[in-house]
Each structure stands twice: as C-alpha cells, then as structure tokens.
Design a protein around this motif. Structure first.
Motif, PDB file in Angstrom:
ATOM      1  N   ASP A  26      -9.890   0.779  -3.348  1.00 32.16           N
ATOM      2  CA  ASP A  26      -9.283   0.049  -2.245  1.00 32.16           C
ATOM      3  C   ASP A  26     -10.251  -0.980  -1.680  1.00 32.16           C
ATOM      4  O   ASP A  26     -11.209  -1.385  -2.361  1.00 32.16           O
ATOM      5  CB  ASP A  26      -8.805   1.017  -1.160  1.00 32.16           C
ATOM      6  N   HIS A  27     -10.035  -1.401  -0.433  1.00 34.40           N
ATOM      7  CA  HIS A  27     -10.822  -2.475   0.170  1.00 34.40           C
ATOM      8  C   HIS A  27     -12.305  -2.136   0.281  1.00 34.40           C
ATOM      9  O   HIS A  27     -13.154  -3.047   0.251  1.00 34.40           O
ATOM     10  CB  HIS A  27     -10.260  -2.812   1.557  1.00 34.40           C
TER      11      HIS A  27
ATOM     12  N   ARG B 218      -2.673   1.539   0.648  1.00 31.25           N
ATOM     13  CA  ARG B 218      -4.064   1.385   1.064  1.00 31.25           C
ATOM     14  C   ARG B 218      -4.369  -0.104   1.230  1.00 31.25           C
ATOM     15  O   ARG B 218      -3.660  -0.955   0.681  1.00 31.25           O
ATOM     16  CB  ARG B 218      -5.005   2.017   0.033  1.00 31.25           C
ATOM     17  N   LYS B 219      -5.429  -0.418   1.965  1.00 28.45           N
ATOM     18  CA  LYS B 219      -5.796  -1.805   2.206  1.00 28.45           C
ATOM     19  C   LYS B 219      -6.563  -2.388   1.019  1.00 28.45           C
ATOM     20  O   LYS B 219      -7.242  -1.660   0.295  1.00 28.45           O
ATOM     21  CB  LYS B 219      -6.648  -1.905   3.472  1.00 28.45           C
ATOM     22  N   HIS B 220      -6.428  -3.705   0.864  1.00 30.97           N
ATOM     23  CA  HIS B 220      -7.154  -4.412  -0.187  1.00 30.97           C
ATOM     24  C   HIS B 220      -7.838  -5.641   0.387  1.00 30.97           C
ATOM     25  O   HIS B 220      -7.352  -6.251   1.352  1.00 30.97           O
ATOM     26  CB  HIS B 220      -6.202  -4.858  -1.304  1.00 30.97           C
TER      27      HIS B 220
ATOM     28  N   TYR C 102       3.271  -5.061   1.872  1.00 29.06           N
ATOM     29  CA  TYR C 102       1.830  -5.329   1.958  1.00 29.06           C
ATOM     30  C   TYR C 102       1.455  -6.155   3.196  1.00 29.06           C
ATOM     31  O   TYR C 102       0.346  -6.668   3.274  1.00 29.06           O
ATOM     32  CB  TYR C 102       1.360  -6.060   0.696  1.00 29.06           C
TER      33      TYR C 102
ATOM     34  N   TYR D 223       0.477  -5.632   6.232  1.00 31.98           N
ATOM     35  CA  TYR D 223      -0.741  -5.310   6.980  1.00 31.98           C
ATOM     36  C   TYR D 223      -1.837  -4.712   6.084  1.00 31.98           C
ATOM     37  O   TYR D 223      -2.797  -4.134   6.584  1.00 31.98           O
ATOM     38  CB  TYR D 223      -0.413  -4.332   8.108  1.00 31.98           C
ATOM     39  N   LEU D 224      -1.693  -4.872   4.772  1.00 26.52           N
ATOM     40  CA  LEU D 224      -2.627  -4.241   3.838  1.00 26.52           C
ATOM     41  C   LEU D 224      -3.543  -5.229   3.128  1.00 26.52           C
ATOM     42  O   LEU D 224      -4.463  -4.810   2.425  1.00 26.52           O
ATOM     43  CB  LEU D 224      -1.842  -3.421   2.796  1.00 26.52           C
TER      44      LEU D 224
END
Length: 362
Positions: A111-112, A134-136, A154, A156-157
């Motif tokens: 992920d991020h 999950r965030k990226h 996506y 807010y990701l």
C-alpha cells in the motif's frame, strides 16, 4: 522508457496478477520500451515463466514465514514485512536497474507505506488494484473491473492528482483475444454444445473437479467439455486422470490458446478472476463461483448485469447448485444469446492500448 513491475504469484495468490502484468509488458516491449520484473520466489511462483517470455526478472528470496505487520487484508501474501520487501526492491533497483521511469505495482499486500519508500527510486508509480481497501501513493491507478460504484471507490484512497483508469474499457487482454474478436460470430441460438471449465492458474480448493462431478450427473454425453488448469494447479494430475475416463472431456494444461477455447464455448463454469474480461471479449457468459475474497463483490456486480450467474463462495457451493444453474441455461430460463451480446458490448479488447497511451503522456 525503463518500466519495472513488482508482482508476485503463488498457490495462494494465484497467477492472474503476473499474467495481466505480462500482457501490459508485452505491449510496452512492442513499442520499444525496456521491461524488468521483480518477483518473490513464493511456492507456485512464475519467475521462470516471466524469464521464458523474454524479460529480465530479479527474484526476491522466499522468506518461509509470514510477518503480518501491516493492516492490509492480504498482508500474509507477502510472506515478509512490507519494510523488508521495500528494502529488497530498493536494493535491486539501486544495484542493477538504476533509473526507472515507471514502477508498476500489482500486489494486494502493498500500500501507500511501501510506495512512499519507493517514490524516490522511480519517476512515476502506477498501481494495479481490484480491492479499493487501502491507500496508495501513485500517479496512475488501474482497476479494470466492473463494480456498481466503480467511479467512487478510490475517491479518498489516492492523491487528488492521481489519474484513475477504471472499468473494463481498460481490461488488459493478450493479442490472441484481440485478434480472434475481429472474426467473432455472435451466438446464433441458446443451445449448449461446448462448455469451458476453468478456475484460474492454481485452484487450491479444486473447484474444477467439483464442476466436472456436477456435469457428469447430467446427460451431457453430446456436449464437448474443455477443462483448463494452470501449471501451478496442485490437483492437475488428479483432474487429468478423471478427464481421461470420458471421451467428451478434453484436458488442457498451461495453454496459450485460451481465446480459441472461449470462442468455441457456449458457456463457462469458472471463477470471477481476471479471465472475466477475456470471456467478455469473446462473448462468453458463465456460471460463477468466487474462490477468493476479492472476487465476491465483482461476481455480485457481474450477476446484476444479467450476463453471468453467480452461485456464491466456493465453500458454499455444491454440485447440486451447479446442476441447478445449468438447468437454467439449458431450459433457456437464461438466454445465452442475450448474455453473449451484453458481454461483447462491455469489453472491446483494446484496454492495454489505452493504458500504455496514458503511461506515455507523462
């Protein structure tokens, strides 16, 4: 450009992530760009296949242990910590690859946090995802799947300036599907003459044999059945032995002519993985069984389109459920012809060209 893919395959992960990356890699290579892979040697890895396809592949060592130290749902797929994976990837880039124009990541366990460690080692980062869980930290995100809310998943990701490539118009399909689609004839009737059974490259729960048992409980002697398994399928010998007992069942392993089998099939019994868009390009509807968590939402969305018939998760589906679904198609309660036309409208096969064109804009 120099493009690096970070992607894994294993008995647990399956083969779909590597296969779709190879499709994108092929188009990049055809346009004159250098492509390199970084992949971990997990059980059921495809490092040798990647190399056979003509690509340099740097193999990360098998850790033989699971360190679940991050909050991604598939963290255990990495079989090490994300920090170690990031350090090992950085080491390979620093020592061997040097300058990277695009780093393309296709991995549910990353992920991020991982991406933030790599951002200084590549000019741009692209993520291929299906989950939106999950965030990226990336410049482009590709999700080729159809969801009921795919435009907002996506929101807010990813960073506000991230380019989103969403939906089946970006489906990464090999040339064999694109070429055969040009001469594809629409299904003229709803009669079932050919059935294709395929549950991905690994099929750990052996849904393939479950489907075959169901088919043999029906009077299907006049129907041709093609069974496809991947080379990493742990049950392939058992399946091959079973198929050999029946003259109307054809066994195929590790093939490169899936488009041909899909074109001649009237109905598939399969999972809801990356082959969905290959099927749609060929106008092939299916009875679906989800074999992984990430397939459930996709299968539900596909069922709502009126193309595929979704039975549920693998542990919830038995032979009788498959038989009941087959009766729906056999009695024309569900029209194969209409389902095929809908599928063809969703996937035109040109997705990989669109994706590469976006990469070249930067």
């Amino acid at each position: 450009m120099k493009v690096v893919f970070r992607v894994d395959a294993s008995f647990q992960i399956g083969t779909g992530h590597v296969m779709r990356c190879l499709t994108l890699a092929e188009e990049l290579k055809d346009r004159g760009h250098e492509v390199i892979f970084i992949s971990r040697k997990l059980k059921g890895h495809l490092c040798d296949l990647i190399n056979q396809r003509g690509y340099q592949v740097y193999c990360l060592p098998s850790q033989n242990k699971t360190i679940n130290n991050c909050d991604t749902k598939h963290a255990q797929w990495l079989e090490t910590s994300w920090e170690i994976d990031a350090q090992q990837t950085i080491q390979i880039i620093g020592e061997y690859i040097k300058c990277v124009d695009w780093l393309i990541i296709d991995h549910y366990a990353l992920d991020h946090k991982w991406e933030s460690q790599l951002k200084n080692y590549s000019k741009r980062i692209m993520v291929i995802d299906d989950l939106a869980d999950r965030k990226h930290l990336c410049d482009i995100l590709l999700d080729q799947n159809y969801y009921l809310n795919f435009e907002y998943r996506y929101k807010y990701l990813v960073p506000s300036n991230c380019k989103l490539l969403l939906g089946p118009k970006y489906a990464l399909l090999r040339d064999e599907f694109i070429d055969l689609r040009k001469n594809l004839n629409n299904k003229k009737n709803d009669e079932i003459k050919n059935i294709l059974v395929f549950f991905g490259g690994s099929d750990p729960t052996n849904e393939t044999l479950k489907a075959l048992y169901a088919l043999n409980k029906l009077d299907y002697n006049k129907i041709n059945i093609d069974v496809v398994v991947g080379v990493s399928n742990p049950h392939k010998d058992e399946i091959k032995d079973y198929c050999s007992r029946f003259p109307y069942i054809n066994f195929h392993c590790g093939i490169d002519y899936m488009a041909k089998l899909m074109r001649q099939a009237d109905l598939a019994i399969c999972a809801g993985g990356t082959t969905t868009w290959e099927r749609y390009c060929m106008g092939l509807p299916a009875i679906l069984i989800s074999v992984a968590y990430n397939q459930i939402e996709i299968c539900q969305a596909l069922d709502s389109l009126g193309i595929d018939y979704y039975l549920g998760k693998s542990e919830e589906v038995d032979e009788q459920d498959i038989i009941n679904a087959l009766y729906k198609f056999q009695t024309k309660d569900i029209s194969l012809q209409n389902s095929s036309k809908k599928a063809l409208q969703i996937v035109d096969g040109l997705g990989k060209y669109r994706v590469v064109n976006e990469l070249l804009k930067y």
